[in-house]
Design an enzyme around this catalytic site. Structure first.
Site, short mmCIF file in Angstrom:
data_model
loop_
_atom_site.label_atom_id
_atom_site.label_comp_id
_atom_site.label_asym_id
_atom_site.label_seq_id
_atom_site.Cartn_x
_atom_site.Cartn_y
_atom_site.Cartn_z
N TYR A 16 27.12 42.33 -34.68
CA TYR A 16 25.66 42.21 -34.76
C TYR A 16 25.03 43.01 -35.91
O TYR A 16 24.17 42.47 -36.62
CB TYR A 16 25.02 42.54 -33.41
CG TYR A 16 25.20 41.39 -32.44
CD1 TYR A 16 24.30 40.34 -32.42
CD2 TYR A 16 26.31 41.34 -31.61
CE1 TYR A 16 24.49 39.26 -31.57
CE2 TYR A 16 26.50 40.26 -30.75
CZ TYR A 16 25.59 39.23 -30.74
OH TYR A 16 25.79 38.15 -29.91
N GLU A 71 26.56 39.22 -23.20
CA GLU A 71 27.96 38.88 -23.55
C GLU A 71 28.94 39.85 -22.90
O GLU A 71 30.02 39.45 -22.45
CB GLU A 71 28.11 38.81 -25.09
CG GLU A 71 27.48 37.53 -25.62
CD GLU A 71 27.13 37.53 -27.10
OE1 GLU A 71 27.66 38.37 -27.83
OE2 GLU A 71 26.31 36.68 -27.50
#
Ligand code: FAD
Length: 411
Positions: free
Chosen positions: A95, A137
């Protein structure tokens, strides 16, 4: 929630993203792959080549900005992204890499208009999204009992030609252990070494058979060359040509939220075209097994009988329902765009030409139905519009896109 100081900058970005979204997403991927070429193994390079990934990211950025405080609109989109990320093995450390390159791409494209305040607002907005995705996630990886990116080795136990372009592969766990169950409609990501790119590539394939068996089945369409601007699909051709019984391959756990709602007893209406039949076959098996009395209408469009996969299986399922008390549980309707002379001779299709829902018997499209669509984008858009025009509510219709999601319904 986005801060009051950042909010005006995100709001002001909406028209900017409408105009420059594709330029920003194109610049983003160029930067990302230059700095981190190893990520090409995770991203679908075919979708990079044909531009659909850039288009999808631009749409997602626009939709995110336009709906920044609209959790009801964003939640289903986030759920779908999470499922895809699990199948790709995305990890928390990806990310910041994406965030850094996204902000840099915004600066590159907007130039002086990318003020420090605007970049700070987007850093905050991206951070919020990243945190939501990372948290969800993490839960999903835990539920699958796997580490991020962990795949399972499978062995091909059967290879079956289903039509001119579609072949099924039956897979069992290479270690011989039982496979986890899946929800009909879900897909797996399949890893393939693509020599011409010198990369590993992941592609998603819907599970096309009933759940709770000792095998998983995927049914893959060979994407043929379609003229100069439309090269042959890399992975699908390689799997058709080179993946044989006895070969091994690595796959993700079953993922995806395009799944049959088991709590609904209303008629199940499955509408598909081409290789979009794959999740529908799984849903059909699942429904007949879990709720044998629930009516299912199976509408399918293809070119002609030579391009009609899994037809014998479907008709056998239909025949197996014809006991006196279960008659008509499964109703089929086949539309062949250009029926062959043999199709006409056998006469085993229902209409020639494209599937036109507005011309069908209303019994096939009940008002209270639970609708599922899968096929090429123009097909799904046409069927969705036709269903809405017939008074079917948007919440009754779900659809699966066999490529990057374009989020038309969010804007
Ligand atoms: P790619 O090489 O990725 O090419 C894809 C397309 O891009 C091709 O049409 C190609 O011509 C075009 N293209 C490539 N380069 C260029 C260029 N330079 N310019 C213009 N166009 C270009 N597929 C199935 O067969 N069965 C399934 O059950 C199935 N389920 C799926 C489920 C989901 C959730 C998703 C997201 C996808 C699913 N797919 C399924 C599609 C599958 O994942 C692959 O996308 C498909 O097999 C094509 O992959 P490929 O590597 O062969 O093609």
């Amino acid at each position: 929630m986005i801060s009051a100081s950042a909010r005006p900058y995100i709001d002001a970005s909406v028209p900017v993203l409408r105009e420059h979204g594709i330029a920003i997403s194109t610049r983003f991927y160029a930067r990302l792959f230059e700095a981190h070429p190893e990520l090409k193994n995770i991203f679908n390079m075919g979708n990079q080549e044909n531009g659909s990934q850039q288009q999808a990211l631009a749409g997602a950025l626009f939709a995110y900005a336009a709906n920044i405080d609209n959790a009801d609109a964003l939640t289903p989109v986030i759920s779908r992204i999470v499922q895809k990320h699990i199948s790709l093995g995305i990890r928390a450390e990806h990310y910041p890499i994406v965030g850094h390159n996204l902000l840099a791409a915004i600066s590159d494209v907007l130039g002086d208009a990318a003020t420090p305040e605007l970049i700070a607002a987007w850093a905050e907005a991206y951070g919020l999204l990243a945190d939501a995705l990372i948290g969800e996630e993490k839960k999903q990886y835990a539920a699958h009992q796997i580490e991020p990116g962990q795949q399972r080795e499978m062995i091909v136990v059967r290879k079956q030609k289903e039509s001119e372009t579609i072949t099924s592969f039956y897979l069992e766990a290479a270690d011989g252990l039982p496979l986890p169950s899946f929800q009909p409609g879900q897909y797996i990501s399949v890893a393939t070494d693509v020599a011409v790119l010198n990369l590993k590539q992941l592609r998603q394939y819907s599970l096309s058979d009933a759940p709770d068996q000792t095998h998983w089945r995927i049914s893959i369409k060979r994407e043929d060359k379609g003229g100069q601007d439309h090269p042959a699909g890399l992975v699908s051709n390689q799997l058709h040509a080179n993946l044989h019984v006895g070969d091994k391959l690595w796959v993700s756990p079953p993922c995806g939220d395009f799944v049959m709602d088991k709590n609904v007893s209303a008629p199940l209406i499955l509408i598909s075209a081409g290789v979009g039949i794959t999740p529908m076959m799984s849903m059909l098996h699942g429904s007949l097994c879990q709720a044998p009395a629930r009516p299912v209408n199976f509408l399918y469009a293809t070119l002609n009988g030579d391009h009609h996969p899994l037809k014998a299986e479907l008709l056998a399922l239909q025949a197996s329902q014809e006991s006196p008390d279960q008659k008509n549980v499964l109703t089929t309707h086949f539309a062949y765009a250009v029926p062959s002379a043999e199709d006409h001779a056998i006469n085993d299709f229902d209409q020639a030409g494209y599937l036109q829902l507005d011309q069908l018997d209303p019994a096939l499209l009940p008002k209270n139905g639970d609708y599922y669509l899968c096929g090429p984008n123009p097909f799904m858009q046409a069927q969705r519009q036709a269903l809405l025009a017939r008074g079917i509510a948007p919440h009754q219709i779900r659809q699966e896109v066999f490529g990057p999601a374009l989020l038309e319904n969010l804007q």
